[in-house]
Scaffold this motif. Sequence first.
Motif, short mmCIF file in Angstrom:
data_model
loop_
_atom_site.label_atom_id
_atom_site.label_comp_id
_atom_site.label_asym_id
_atom_site.label_seq_id
_atom_site.Cartn_x
_atom_site.Cartn_y
_atom_site.Cartn_z
N PHE A 8 -0.60 -54.47 -26.65
CA PHE A 8 -0.25 -54.78 -27.80
C PHE A 8 -0.77 -53.88 -28.94
O PHE A 8 -0.07 -53.36 -29.97
N LYS A 12 1.93 -51.73 -31.48
CA LYS A 12 1.53 -51.90 -32.92
C LYS A 12 1.61 -50.53 -33.43
O LYS A 12 2.38 -50.16 -34.59
N LYS A 13 0.82 -49.49 -32.67
CA LYS A 13 0.84 -48.29 -33.29
C LYS A 13 2.31 -47.48 -33.00
O LYS A 13 2.48 -46.94 -34.20
N ASP A 16 4.83 -49.40 -35.81
CA ASP A 16 4.36 -49.23 -37.28
C ASP A 16 4.30 -47.65 -37.48
O ASP A 16 4.48 -47.03 -38.71
N CYS A 25 8.97 -50.01 -27.57
CA CYS A 25 8.77 -50.99 -28.22
C CYS A 25 9.12 -52.43 -27.25
O CYS A 25 8.26 -53.36 -26.96
N GLU A 59 1.20 -64.06 -32.79
CA GLU A 59 1.28 -62.34 -33.43
C GLU A 59 2.40 -61.68 -32.30
O GLU A 59 3.08 -60.98 -33.09
N TYR A 63 5.97 -60.24 -33.91
CA TYR A 63 6.47 -58.88 -33.75
C TYR A 63 7.54 -58.93 -33.06
O TYR A 63 8.63 -58.28 -33.21
#
Length: 261
Positions: A8, A12-13, A16, A25, A59, A63
């Motif tokens: 995760f 997220k890195k 974003d 992703c 979460e 996403y």
Amino acid sequence: MESITSKFAVFKKEFDSPKPDLAKCSKLLSDMKVEMIKHGFLKPGNIQKASRETLLAREVLEYCVLMAVKQKDINAFEKHFAQLKTYYFDTVASGNSVLPVSQRQYTILGLNLLRLLALDRIAEFHTELELIQSQEDNVFIKYPVQLEQYIMEGSYNKVFAAAKDVPAESYGYFVNYLIEKRLKDAIAESLERAYENLSLTEARKLLHFDDEQSLVEYAEQREWKVTQGALYFAQDEDDTKEGIPSTKLILQTLGYAKELE
């Protein structure tokens, strides 16, 4: 659990980053969901406390919804939102939510309202809005509510103006969908009834096309004739100009004035 957390963080890195690799992703999200299902904490069930697993599951699903927007996948958005919605509304005990409000919660709830508005699913729009009436002053909820009001009023020019000032970048996709799939067609149908022909310059302004070529391509889709710098609308014999919005009213609504002949 640690494997999911690690993946995760990588997701997220990448997500974003300025230019995320959506294929990467998507693969990471898919892998995480498989592991979460194996561990049995993707479905909230009867939540009694805000466990680490439950917060992580929520979460990840958030996403998934945002990822669907980036991929312009409305079906995936609907599927993942249906799963996520449980974490927002079905985790209540004694009138209070077991889970703390997510920092993305109202952004996503507003996105869902915008999706329903763009798809012209107005009954569902109001059903979903009833669940969050206490948050109507929230900027993310207020935005789609205001757009719906503009549309009901026929104030399309206000919708086009609001499209330039979205509360979050993710709202751009559904706002554009709303304009391209609903509003332009509604305006076009009004023009077909109000005019026999119209100059390309005037039509481009009324339909809010950035360039003439885009208008010509749209005209071909609607089987309008384009000749000598003007559009000629195909009208059915049964069409009359009685009982339809007047030309003047249409132009005023769209924020564009024209001398009527």
